[in-house]
Scaffold this motif. Structure first.
Motif, PDB file in Angstrom:
ATOM      1  N   GLU A   1     -20.163 107.936 -12.401  1.00  0.00           N
ATOM      2  CA  GLU A   1     -19.634 107.671 -11.058  1.00  0.00           C
ATOM      3  C   GLU A   1     -19.065 106.261 -10.966  1.00  0.00           C
ATOM      4  O   GLU A   1     -18.000 106.037 -10.424  1.00  0.00           O
ATOM      5  CB  GLU A   1     -20.790 107.716 -10.056  1.00  0.00           C
ATOM      6  CG  GLU A   1     -21.051 109.053  -9.434  1.00  0.00           C
ATOM      7  CD  GLU A   1     -22.373 108.975  -8.700  1.00  0.00           C
ATOM      8  OE1 GLU A   1     -23.359 109.453  -9.282  1.00  0.00           O
ATOM      9  OE2 GLU A   1     -22.429 108.404  -7.587  1.00  0.00           O
ATOM     10  N   LYS A   2     -19.833 105.300 -11.529  1.00  0.00           N
ATOM     11  CA  LYS A   2     -19.418 103.901 -11.479  1.00  0.00           C
ATOM     12  C   LYS A   2     -18.093 103.712 -12.193  1.00  0.00           C
ATOM     13  O   LYS A   2     -17.209 103.015 -11.719  1.00  0.00           O
ATOM     14  CB  LYS A   2     -20.469 103.017 -12.167  1.00  0.00           C
ATOM     15  CG  LYS A   2     -21.468 102.465 -11.228  1.00  0.00           C
ATOM     16  CD  LYS A   2     -20.951 101.144 -10.687  1.00  0.00           C
ATOM     17  CE  LYS A   2     -22.051 100.418  -9.949  1.00  0.00           C
ATOM     18  NZ  LYS A   2     -21.544  99.397  -9.055  1.00  0.00           N
ATOM     19  N   SER A   3     -17.981 104.341 -13.385  1.00  0.00           N
ATOM     20  CA  SER A   3     -16.748 104.098 -14.132  1.00  0.00           C
ATOM     21  C   SER A   3     -15.567 104.759 -13.421  1.00  0.00           C
ATOM     22  O   SER A   3     -14.472 104.233 -13.408  1.00  0.00           O
ATOM     23  CB  SER A   3     -16.879 104.500 -15.600  1.00  0.00           C
ATOM     24  OG  SER A   3     -16.601 105.848 -15.758  1.00  0.00           O
ATOM     25  N   LEU A   4     -15.814 105.904 -12.738  1.00  0.00           N
ATOM     26  CA  LEU A   4     -14.738 106.516 -11.958  1.00  0.00           C
ATOM     27  C   LEU A   4     -14.355 105.630 -10.777  1.00  0.00           C
ATOM     28  O   LEU A   4     -13.189 105.454 -10.456  1.00  0.00           O
ATOM     29  CB  LEU A   4     -15.159 107.900 -11.441  1.00  0.00           C
ATOM     30  CG  LEU A   4     -15.212 109.006 -12.488  1.00  0.00           C
ATOM     31  CD1 LEU A   4     -15.758 110.292 -11.877  1.00  0.00           C
ATOM     32  CD2 LEU A   4     -13.832 109.257 -13.077  1.00  0.00           C
ATOM     33  N   GLU A   5     -15.395 105.031 -10.150  1.00  0.00           N
ATOM     34  CA  GLU A   5     -15.123 104.130  -9.022  1.00  0.00           C
ATOM     35  C   GLU A   5     -14.324 102.922  -9.474  1.00  0.00           C
ATOM     36  O   GLU A   5     -13.359 102.523  -8.835  1.00  0.00           O
ATOM     37  CB  GLU A   5     -16.441 103.617  -8.428  1.00  0.00           C
ATOM     38  CG  GLU A   5     -17.058 104.555  -7.432  1.00  0.00           C
ATOM     39  CD  GLU A   5     -18.490 104.139  -7.114  1.00  0.00           C
ATOM     40  OE1 GLU A   5     -18.841 102.953  -7.247  1.00  0.00           O
ATOM     41  OE2 GLU A   5     -19.280 105.023  -6.738  1.00  0.00           O
ATOM     42  N   ASP A   6     -14.744 102.347 -10.626  1.00  0.00           N
ATOM     43  CA  ASP A   6     -14.029 101.160 -11.132  1.00  0.00           C
ATOM     44  C   ASP A   6     -12.590 101.521 -11.434  1.00  0.00           C
ATOM     45  O   ASP A   6     -11.661 100.779 -11.124  1.00  0.00           O
ATOM     46  CB  ASP A   6     -14.692 100.630 -12.419  1.00  0.00           C
ATOM     47  CG  ASP A   6     -16.057 100.029 -12.125  1.00  0.00           C
ATOM     48  OD1 ASP A   6     -16.373  99.861 -10.934  1.00  0.00           O
ATOM     49  OD2 ASP A   6     -16.803  99.749 -13.083  1.00  0.00           O
ATOM     50  N   GLU A   7     -12.425 102.714 -12.054  1.00  0.00           N
ATOM     51  CA  GLU A   7     -11.080 103.142 -12.414  1.00  0.00           C
ATOM     52  C   GLU A   7     -10.229 103.332 -11.148  1.00  0.00           C
ATOM     53  O   GLU A   7      -9.079 102.932 -11.090  1.00  0.00           O
ATOM     54  CB  GLU A   7     -11.172 104.456 -13.185  1.00  0.00           C
ATOM     55  CG  GLU A   7      -9.995 104.664 -14.114  1.00  0.00           C
ATOM     56  CD  GLU A   7     -10.179 105.922 -14.938  1.00  0.00           C
ATOM     57  OE1 GLU A   7      -9.338 106.799 -14.811  1.00  0.00           O
ATOM     58  OE2 GLU A   7     -11.178 106.015 -15.676  1.00  0.00           O
ATOM     59  N   ARG A   8     -10.855 103.930 -10.113  1.00  0.00           N
ATOM     60  CA  ARG A   8     -10.125 104.170  -8.868  1.00  0.00           C
ATOM     61  C   ARG A   8      -9.732 102.851  -8.211  1.00  0.00           C
ATOM     62  O   ARG A   8      -8.603 102.669  -7.779  1.00  0.00           O
ATOM     63  CB  ARG A   8     -11.006 104.992  -7.921  1.00  0.00           C
ATOM     64  CG  ARG A   8     -10.259 105.504  -6.715  1.00  0.00           C
ATOM     65  CD  ARG A   8     -11.214 105.921  -5.624  1.00  0.00           C
ATOM     66  NE  ARG A   8     -12.106 104.811  -5.286  1.00  0.00           N
ATOM     67  CZ  ARG A   8     -13.271 104.949  -4.692  1.00  0.00           C
ATOM     68  NH1 ARG A   8     -13.716 106.125  -4.386  1.00  0.00           N
ATOM     69  NH2 ARG A   8     -14.025 103.896  -4.416  1.00  0.00           N
ATOM     70  N   ASP A   9     -10.673 101.882  -8.203  1.00  0.00           N
ATOM     71  CA  ASP A   9     -10.365 100.583  -7.593  1.00  0.00           C
ATOM     72  C   ASP A   9      -9.222  99.898  -8.336  1.00  0.00           C
ATOM     73  O   ASP A   9      -8.322  99.327  -7.732  1.00  0.00           O
ATOM     74  CB  ASP A   9     -11.600  99.669  -7.631  1.00  0.00           C
ATOM     75  CG  ASP A   9     -12.669 100.180  -6.696  1.00  0.00           C
ATOM     76  OD1 ASP A   9     -12.361 101.101  -5.908  1.00  0.00           O
ATOM     77  OD2 ASP A   9     -13.805  99.683  -6.759  1.00  0.00           O
TER      78      ASP A   9
END
Ligand code: ADP
Length: 368
Positions: free
Chosen positions: A136-144
Motif C-alpha cells: 500500500e505504501k509503495s502504491l501511495e508513494d508512487e501515486r504521490d
C-alpha cells in the motif's frame, strides 16, 4: 504454532469461550501481541509470528527484543516508550520493521491499553496490532510522485501557452503586428500539442495499468506502415535538418498484430529519435524473423549513457543530460511503450553509444 495460549484461571470464564476467542484471534491476518505492564509478551497470534519472522516461543520475552521498529528516519524507535505512552488507543503508519537479513517492511501499528486479566484485579497491559502495509505504501508513494510529476509537467506548458496567448491579445490590441501575433500563437500551439501528447500518454497508461486495453488483431502490411510513418514524421525531421530513411526488407510479408499499438510504439521510438538527434538522421527498418517481424528505429543522436540505458523504460525516467532536458518530455513514452509491447507479447530492446546514437528494436510475434 504458538498461539494465544494463556488460559484464564477464573472459574466464571468457560474454557470454551476462551478457545473461541483464541481461534478468532489466530485466524486474523493482522498480527496481535499482548504485553504486560513490564513490557513482556503475554500472548500473540500466528500472524504476529509471521510478521516478526519468528518461530520461537515468545512468551515472557521483552517486546523491545522482539519488535525492532524503525521510525520514518530509519532510526531505532523506542518500542517500550511508545507502548507506555499509549494511554488511549493510538495508531501510526510511519513505522517499519527491519529483519536480520536487512529487508524492511512498512507497518500499520495500533497500540491500545487493555486489562489482560478479568475483573477489576486484572493486570494492565497493551495490545499491539501489526499489519504489513509495504505494498500500500509503495502504491501511495508512487501515486504521490505521479501526481507531483504530472502536475509539474502540466503546469509548465500551460503557463507558456497562457503567456503567449495573452501576449498575442496584447499585440492585437496595440500594434496589431501580425508577424508577432503569429509567432506568439505558434509557441502557444506547440505547447498545446505537447499537452495533448501528454494527456494521450496518461490515458494509455491508465488504461494499460487497469488492464483495460483490448487487442484488435488484424493483418498488417509492414511496408505500408513504414511509408505511412515516414509521411507523418519526415516533415518534423526536416525542420531539424535531419534525414529520415526507411529500410523495409524486400522479404517483408504481412504480419498479424494490433496495428494501433504497433504504430504507437514505433511513433514513440521515432519521436524520441527526432527529439534527441541534432545532426544526421533517423532510419526506420523492418525485417521478417521467425514467426514475426522486427522493427528498428536507429538515430545518430546524443545517445544514452550505459548507466541510463537500463532505466529508460522506467516510469518518469529522463536522462539528466542537459541535451535531453532541452527538449520537453515526461519520461512516460518508453514506459507506455513497454506496457504496450507486453500486451503484444513483443520484446523491446535498446542499444546506444553516447554521442553516437541509439537503436531501439521491437520484435513482434504473429498473433492469432
Ligand atoms: P521523454 O518524454 O523524456 O522522451 P521517454 O520515456 O520517451 O520520455 O524516454 C525516456 C528517456 O530515455 C528520455 O528522457 C531520454 O533520456 C532517453 N531516450 C529515449 N530515447 C532516446 C533516444 N533516441 N536518444 C537518446 N535518449 C533517448
Amino acid at each position: 504454532m504458538a498461539a494465544i495460549s494463556r488460559k484464564t484461571s477464573t472459574a466464571d470464564q468457560p474454557e470454551v469461550a476462551h478457545e473461541r476467542l483464541s481461534a478468532l484471534i489466530n485466524s486474523m491476518s493482522d498480527g496481535v501481541i499482548a504485553v504486560d505492564e513490564a513490557g513482556r509478551i503475554a500472548a500473540y497470534n500466528g500472524a504476529a509470528l509471521n510478521l516478526l519472522n519468528q518461530n520461537a516461543v515468545l512468551d515472557h520475552k521483552k517486546i523491545e527484543d522482539v519488535l525492532k521498529l524503525k521510525d520514518k528516519h530509519s532510526k531505532n524507535a523506542p518500542v517500550l516508550e511508545l507502548i507506555r505512552s499509549a494511554t488511549k488507543p493510538v495508531s501510526s503508519r510511519e513505522y517499519s520493521l527491519s529483519y536480520t537479513d536487512g529487508s524492511i517492511i512498512n507497518l500499520y501499528l495500533n497500540i491500545a491499553p487493555v486489562r489482560l486479566g478479568f475483573g477489576r484485579k486484572g493486570s494492565r497491559g497493551h495490545v499491539l496490532l501489526l499489519r504489513d502495509i509495504t505494498r500500500e505504501k509503495s502504491l501511495e508513494d508512487e501515486r504521490d510522485e505521479f501526481i507531483s510529476v504530472v502536475s509539474h509537467e502540466l503546469r509548465t506548458p500551460v503557463t507558456i501557452a497562457e503567456g503567449n496567448i495573452s501576449n498575442a491579445l496584447l499585440i492585437a490590441g496595440k500594434t496589431g503586428n501580425l508577424e508577432l501575433i503569429r509567432h506568439a500563437l505558434k509557441s502557444a500551439h506547440e505547447q498545446v500539442i505537447f499537452l495533448s501528447g501528454l494527456i494521450n500518454d496518461l490515458a494509455t497508461l491508465s488504461r494499460a495499468e487497469r488492464g483495460k486495453l483490448t487487442l484488435e488483431i488484424e493483418p498488417i502490411n509492414a511496408s505500408d506502415l513504414l511509408s505511412d510513418l515516414r509521411a507523418s514524421y519526415e516533415p518534423d525531421a526536416k525542420v531539424k535538418g535531419l534525414w529520415f530513411n526507411i529500410q523495409p526488407s524486400p522479404e517483408l510479408e504481412m504480419f498479424k498484430s494490433c496495428k494501433l499499438y504497433v504504430r504507437e510504439i514505433l511513433q514513440n521510438f521515432i519521436t524520441n529519435a527526432i527529439k534527441y538527434t541534432e545532426k544526421g538522421g533517423i532510419t526506420l527498418g523492418a525485417s521478417p524473423v521467425k514467426d514475426g517481424i522486427e522493427f528498428v528505429v536507429e538515430d545518430t543522436g546524443i545517445g544514452i549513457s550505459k548507466s541510463d540505458l537500463d532505466k529508460v523504460w522506467d516510469k518518469f525516467f529522463r536522462s539528466e543530460d542537459y541535451r535531453t532536458r532541452q527538449n520537453s518530455g515526461t519520461g512516460l513514452g518508453l514506459y507506455v511503450t513497454m506496457k504496450l509491447a507486453h500486451l503484444l507479447h513483443a520484446q523491446v530492446d535498446a542499444e546506444s553509444e553516447l554521442n553516437k546514437g541509439s537503436r531501439f528494436t521491437i520484435l513482434i510475434p504473429n498473433l492469432e
